[in-house]
Every structure is written in structure tokens, then in C-alpha cells.
Design an enzyme around this catalytic site. Structure first.
Site, PDB file in Angstrom:
ATOM      1  N   HIS A   1     -14.341  43.859  37.350  1.00 38.09           N
ATOM      2  CA  HIS A   1     -14.619  44.737  36.214  1.00 38.09           C
ATOM      3  C   HIS A   1     -15.245  44.024  35.036  1.00 38.09           C
ATOM      4  CE1 HIS A   1     -12.447  47.487  38.767  1.00 38.09           C
ATOM      5  NE2 HIS A   1     -13.284  48.345  38.223  1.00 38.09           N
TER       6      HIS A   1
ATOM      7  N   GLU B   1     -14.811  55.934  48.865  1.00 35.70           N
ATOM      8  CA  GLU B   1     -14.653  54.488  48.701  1.00 35.70           C
ATOM      9  C   GLU B   1     -13.526  53.930  49.548  1.00 35.70           C
ATOM     10  OE1 GLU B   1     -13.859  53.560  44.551  1.00 35.70           O
ATOM     11  OE2 GLU B   1     -12.628  55.328  44.290  1.00 35.70           O
TER      12      GLU B   1
ATOM     13  N   ASP C   1     -15.458  49.279  46.089  1.00 35.47           N
ATOM     14  CA  ASP C   1     -14.205  49.364  46.832  1.00 35.47           C
ATOM     15  C   ASP C   1     -14.455  49.562  48.315  1.00 35.47           C
ATOM     16  OD1 ASP C   1     -12.030  48.966  45.074  1.00 35.47           O
ATOM     17  OD2 ASP C   1     -12.586  50.818  44.057  1.00 35.47           O
TER      18      ASP C   1
ATOM     19  N   CYS D   1     -22.373  55.148  43.093  1.00 34.47           N
ATOM     20  CA  CYS D   1     -22.154  54.576  41.765  1.00 34.47           C
ATOM     21  C   CYS D   1     -21.573  53.173  41.861  1.00 34.47           C
ATOM     22  CB  CYS D   1     -21.279  55.486  40.924  1.00 34.47           C
ATOM     23  SG  CYS D   1     -19.680  55.807  41.671  1.00 34.47           S
TER      24      CYS D   1
HETATM   25  C1  PEP Z   1     -16.643  51.492  43.302  1.00 36.92           C
HETATM   26  O1  PEP Z   1     -15.562  51.207  43.824  1.00 36.92           O
HETATM   27  O2  PEP Z   1     -17.753  51.283  43.848  1.00 36.92           O
HETATM   28  C2  PEP Z   1     -16.668  52.104  41.970  1.00 36.92           C
HETATM   29  C3  PEP Z   1     -17.779  52.557  41.450  1.00 36.92           C
HETATM   30  O3  PEP Z   1     -15.498  52.141  41.284  1.00 36.92           O
HETATM   31  P1  PEP Z   1     -14.839  50.888  40.527  1.00 36.92           P
HETATM   32  O4  PEP Z   1     -15.806  49.744  40.587  1.00 36.92           O
HETATM   33  O5  PEP Z   1     -14.572  51.333  39.130  1.00 36.92           O
HETATM   34  O6  PEP Z   1     -13.612  50.657  41.314  1.00 36.92           O
HETATM   35 MG    MG Z   2     -13.743  52.051  43.014  1.00 41.04          MG
END
Ligand code: PEP
Ligand code: MG
Length: 566
Positions: free
Chosen positions: A188, A429, A453, A500
Site C-alpha cells: 500500500h 480478487e 490480491d 483496478c
Molecule cells: C487489488 O487487490 O488489486 C486491489 C485493487 O485492491 P488493494 O490493492 O487495495 O487490495
Molecule cells: Mg485487493
């Protein structure tokens, strides 16, 4: 020439592109365990005095922080709390413990009491006690303050790792870029760096032993290099490379008002991922087709309490008004590596396989309802869509939708405006969601593929574990075939499918994703102009052929060969 010998470190994965030059600010690892020295009766007063001084200094530090964030107001009361003070000084006086040990034992005792309380609010106070304990311990041990809020010069931040909660306490005006020894490119901290368009490299071997405070650095997050104490000619060369990079980005931005249409007429949507309202404002200065992912959890993480419906409504409403085209708000995705400063999560062996995302929302129903009501109310002001994270079953989807329906009924009864036909989608995911994609596609309005994920769960490779980061690769045939399966399942039911996860903004993946039929690419806003430019110069027919071959490949190398990226 700057002090120290010039040295270069190389990294193969770029977390967030860009070039920065500046002094290093090294966030040191700290040993906050108490020293076990003995004291005698005639040292009692001096030991209590040490503790008194630490309390005074901590209180004045916290007073300054409390002016900026009310998280610290509670800390101020606790550090002055008479029973904490009494507990520590009694241990010094009656048990001849030194101040550090007395603090450690008393704080542990307090935490245990708070942890065992019924009341959730009181249980959460345990985290505050730990924070106070660490602040006092640092002062008692004479360890410098590493409060990220105290950074007051423009620096390149160096750390072993940065938790999302660390980054939320940074004054970003002073951060030129990040370097961390741990973490993968989908951690993150990288996502935050990309949203902020700050250069970052993570998983840098030997980072903390190679760089010292105030070393002058060139952070080249374009080719993956860190140059420590560069000589003058290297600095001059990088000044012009940095300028070239900026010029190239500006040139891409200039043509980015055009639609993302291939030379043979296939148009896809290019959207941005955001974490807060600032990101939305920044993203909408780019030519995007909407917000494909609003990570709402940052609103919760940058707060001192679960944000109320009203607080969230204000943010979502502004976001909806800013992006008229589309705003996909993902409901709270906390857990995994994302914690809340005001809520105590039980320690878990495998947090990424644990109490996370929709699992939490379905259990903390009041928290979920406040969010859904806020999103629904914002839907009266723009094309707002709801997206649930980490779905693994129809039961979860049905339960979430039941709560959504209840919220709609409440709002209607209260006479509050919302879009009754608001679109609802899910993140794909988890392997369970991939395998059941055809079923889900019959019951939702859209999919968004979360490759960050999905890659870790399909490959059983922790997305943040440096030791196995070479195994974390979204071009793995299993991930590519999963993406193909999801897109085909969505299209069979005529629903749109976006992505995303960070893979959507990876220029090496654009041909593959375009050719597999992805409808929407959502990424850090800074990447959008580049991806749009690649799509505008691509042939959809050729991309389809290429993607077909890549999806049929047996090995990672073959996938990459088919895509001509090795
Ligand atoms: C993902 O898992 O690709 C996603 C967009 O969610 P995050 O990165 O916030 O877990
Ligand atoms: Mg995710």
C-alpha cells in the site's frame, strides 16, 4: 562532489515512476524493550525524576501533535493519567524496578485490562496505551523521535518498511520520494506513492546499511537505480534526464484529451484509482473517464474514529460532483496490512487470509450501514457505483445487498435523495470469485479485477514478502488465464469488466489486457496518459491475436515472449 563515496544500488521493480534528488532521511529501527539494570533504595528519587521528565517531554510533544489531529487528544489525557503515573512510580518505589521496566510492566497491565473489556471503545484504548508507552520509552532510552510528522525538510524517506498508517502521518509536502528495504510493488505504500505521483522503489536489498542520514541521493525510479553521494557529472546528467522525463510526461498529457481508441476503432475506458478527496481533485486534472477505484479505507485510516455517515457523505458527494462520468466507491477494505489507529484487531497468523474487507463489513453492520447510506446519498450527485471487496461467495454478495436494500428503505422513509438503481459490482480478487465468475456475473452490474490480491491468492505468494517477490508475477499463466476467464464470464452476461489492480497501469501488460477484451483500465492517475497513448497506437485485432497466444502459453517466459516483453 558530496561527502562519502559514490555508490549505486539497482532494483528490478519500479514501485512508482519518477526521478528525485535530495538528502536521505533514514527512519531507524528502534529497540524499545526495557533495559534490565537494577536500582537501589537511594536511586528511587532519581529514577522517579527520570520518569517525571519523560512524562513532561511527552506531554509537550503530544500537545503540538494534538493541534493538528484529534487522535492525539486522547493520548494527552493518558500520558497525564494519574493511575498510569501511580502504577509506574509505585513499582519504582516499592519493587525497586528501574523506570523503563516499571513503565513496561505497568503499560502491559493496563493493556491487558483494556483488552479484556466488553466495551469496544474501551478495548481500542489499548492501542493508545502502547503508543504512549513507546513514546515514553523512547524518551527514557534517549532514542530520537522518529515521528514522521516531525520531518520539516524536503527529503527522500528511507525505511525498512512503511505501514499505510505511517504514510498517513507524513507531511507529504516534504517528501520527494520513498525507498524501502521490504515490501512489494503492490504494497500500500507504493499505491500511495503512485497516487501522489512520488517516485518510489521498494524491496531494495541492503538499503539501511548502505544509506545514512543526509547522504545525497539520486532516486531513479525510471530505470531502477539509487545513486548514493553522486559526483558532479552524475548530478548534471540526472538533472537533464529528470528534465527529459518531465518533458516526455507533459507531451503525453497534451494528447491525453483524446479518447482511448485503438487504430482499428476499439474504445476502452481509462480511469484513475484514488484514496482520498485530494487524490480525486488531482486525478480529475488528468483526462480520465472516471474513478475506477476509490479506496475508501484511507478515509477510515486517516481518522481518529470510524467516520460518520455525514463525514463520509461530504467526501463522496464532493468526489461525485468532481467526476461526472463515473465514481466507483469500494466499501471498506481494511485488514491485511491495513489497520485502524482506533480499532483493535486481534493478532492473526495470516492477516491476508483473515478478517478483512467485506468480512469485516458484514460483521460490523453499523459501520457498513453508515458507509452504504453515505454512498447512496452521494449517488444523488453523480454516477456513483458501489463495489464490494474480497468477495468469495454468493452468500456474502446476497448479505451485502440485503443490507444495501435496508439502507435504501431507510433513506426513502427519511425522504433523503439517492439513486435507487445504483450499480453494484464486485472486485474479482480471490480464486473463489474467479471460479464462480459466471455465477456472479448474473447478479452484479460489473466486475473489477484486483490483480494485486488475485496474484497473491492464485499463486500463494504474499504480495509484500520480499523474499519471494520474484515469484509474484501477474504474467504467470495462472493469473493470465484467470483474467481471461473473468473477462469471458463477464462478457457472456453483457456486463463490463474493469481492472483496478496495479497490472492495469503496467505498460508491459497493455496489449495483453486490451486483447483479452478488458473494458476499463483503472490505475494511478499519473500513468493514465501513457497507457492511453499505447492504446491509441495499438491495433485491437493484433492485440487479440497476441493475447490469445499469451493466454495459451505454458510458462511465464513463454507468456512474456508472446507479448515481446523479454
Ligand atoms: C487489488 O487487490 O488489486 C486491489 C485493487 O485492491 P488493494 O490493492 O487495495 O487490495
Ligand atoms: Mg485487493
Amino acid at each position: 562532489m558530496w561527502g562519502g563515496l559514490m555508490k549505486t544500488l539497482s532494483v528490478d521493480r519500479i514501485a512508482s515512476k519518477g526521478i528525485a534528488m535530495g538528502n536521505a532521511y533514514v527512519l531507524q529501527k528502534q529497540d524499545l524493550s526495557p533495559e534490565n539494570y537494577e536500582i537501589s533504595a537511594n536511586q528511587i528519587d532519581s529514577e522517579i525524576m527520570k520518569y517525571d521528565n519523560a512524562v513532561k517531554e511527552a506531554a509537550s510533544q503530544i500537545e503540538i501533535l494534538a493541534q493538528k489531529s484529534d487522535i492525539f487528544t486522547a493520548h494527552l489525557e493518558l500520558v497525564k493519567d494519574i493511575s498510569l503515573y501511580g502504577g509506574v512510580t509505585n513499582r519504582i518505589r516499592n519493587e525497586l524496578q528501574n523506570a523503563q521496566v516499571a513503565l513496561d510492566l505497568t503499560a502491559a497491565e493496563f493493556c491487558a485490562i483494556f483488552d479484556s473489556m466488553e466495551d469496544e471503545y474501551m478495548r481500542e484504548r489499548s492501542a493508545d496505551i502502547k503508543d504512549i508507552r513507546n513514546r515514553l520509552m523512547r524518551l527514557l532510552k534517549g532514542i530520537g523521535q522518529t515521528d514522521l510528522k516531525s520531518i520539516q525538510d524536503k527529503v527522500i524517506l528511507i525505511a525498512e518498511d512503511l505501514a499505510p498508517s505511517d504514510t498517513s502521518s507524513l507531511n507529504l509536502d516534504y517528501i520527494l520520494g520513498f525507498l524501502t528495504e521490504l515490501g512489494g510493488v503492490t504494497s500500500h505504500v507504493c499505491i500511495i506513492a503512485r497516487n501522489l505521483e512520488l517516485p518510489a522503489l521498494v524491496g531494495v536489498p541492503d538499503l539501511l546499511t548502505s544509506i545514512h542520514n543526509d547522504d545525497f541521493l539520486i532516486l531513479d525510479a525510471v530505470t531502477g537505480k539509487i545513486i548514493i553521494n553522486p559526483d558532479d557529472s552524475t548530478i548534471h546528467r540526472y538533472e537533464s534526464l529528470k528534465q527529459d522525463y518531465v518533458n516526455k510526461r507533459k507531451e503525453l498529457e497534451r494528447s491525453s484529451f483524446l479518447p482511448a481508441t485503438t487504430i482499428d476503432g476499439r474504445t476502452v475506458k481509462i480511469c484513475a484509482n484514488v484514496g482520498n478527496i485530494e487524490d480525486v481533485r488531482k486525478a480529475t486534472t488528468h483526462h480520465i473517464d472516471g474513478i475506477g477505484l476509490f479506496r475508501s479505507e484511507f478515509l477510515y485510516m486517516e481518522n481518529s474514529h470510524f467516520p460518520t455517515e455525514e463525514e463520509q457523505f461530504t467526501v463522496y458527494k464532493e468526489a461525485a460532483s468532481l467526476c461526472s462520468s463515473e465514481l466507483i466507491i469500494r466499501t471498506l477494505d481494511i485488514g491485511g496490512d491495513k489497520s485502524l489507529p482506533y480499532y483493535k484487531f486481534e493478532t492473526e497468523e495470516n492477516p491476508f487470509l483473515g478478517w478483512r474487507a467485506i468480512r469485516i463489513s458484514l460483521e460490523l453492520e453499523d459501520v457498513f450501514k453508515a458507509q452504504l447510506r453515505a454512498i447512496l446519498r452521494a449517488s444523488a450527485f453523480g454516477n456513483v457505483k458501489i463495489m464490494y471487496p474480497m468477495i468469495i461467495s454468493m452468500e456474502e454478495l446476497n448479505k451485502a445487498n440485503e443490507i444495501l436494500t435496508a439502507c435504501k428503505c431507510e433513506l426513502e422513509a427519511e425522504g433523503l435523495a439517492f439513486n435507487p438503481d445504483i450499480k453494484v459490482g464486485i472486485m474479482i480478487e480471490t480464486p473463489a470469485a474467479v471460479l464462480c465468475a459466471a455465477n456472479f456475473a448474473k447478479h452484479v452490474d460489473f466486475f473489477s479485477i484486483g490483480t494485486n490480491d488475485l496474484t497473491q491468492y492464485v499463486l500463494a505468494v504474499d504480495r509484500g514478502n520480499k523474499k519471494i517477490s520474484a515469484l509474484y508475477d501477474s504474467f504467470h499463466p495462472a493469473v493470465v488465464q484467470s483474467i481471461k476467464h473473468i473477462i469471458d464470464a463477464a462478457h457472456a452476461e453483457n456486463i463490463e469488466v474493469g481492472m483496478c489492480g496495479e497490472f492495469a497501469g503496467d505498460e508491459k501488460a497493455t496489449t495483453l489486457l486490451l486483447g483479452l477484451g478488458l473494458d476499463e483500465f483503472s490505475m494511478a492517475a499519473g500513468e493514465t496518459a501513457n497507457i492511453k497513448n499505447i492504446i491509441r497506437n495499438s491495433s485491437y485485432e493484433k492485440a487479440k491475436e497476441c493475447a490469445k497466444r499469451a493466454a495459451a502459453a505454458y510458462t511465464l517466459q513463454e507468456v512474456k515472449k508472446e507479448l515481446s516483453i523479454i
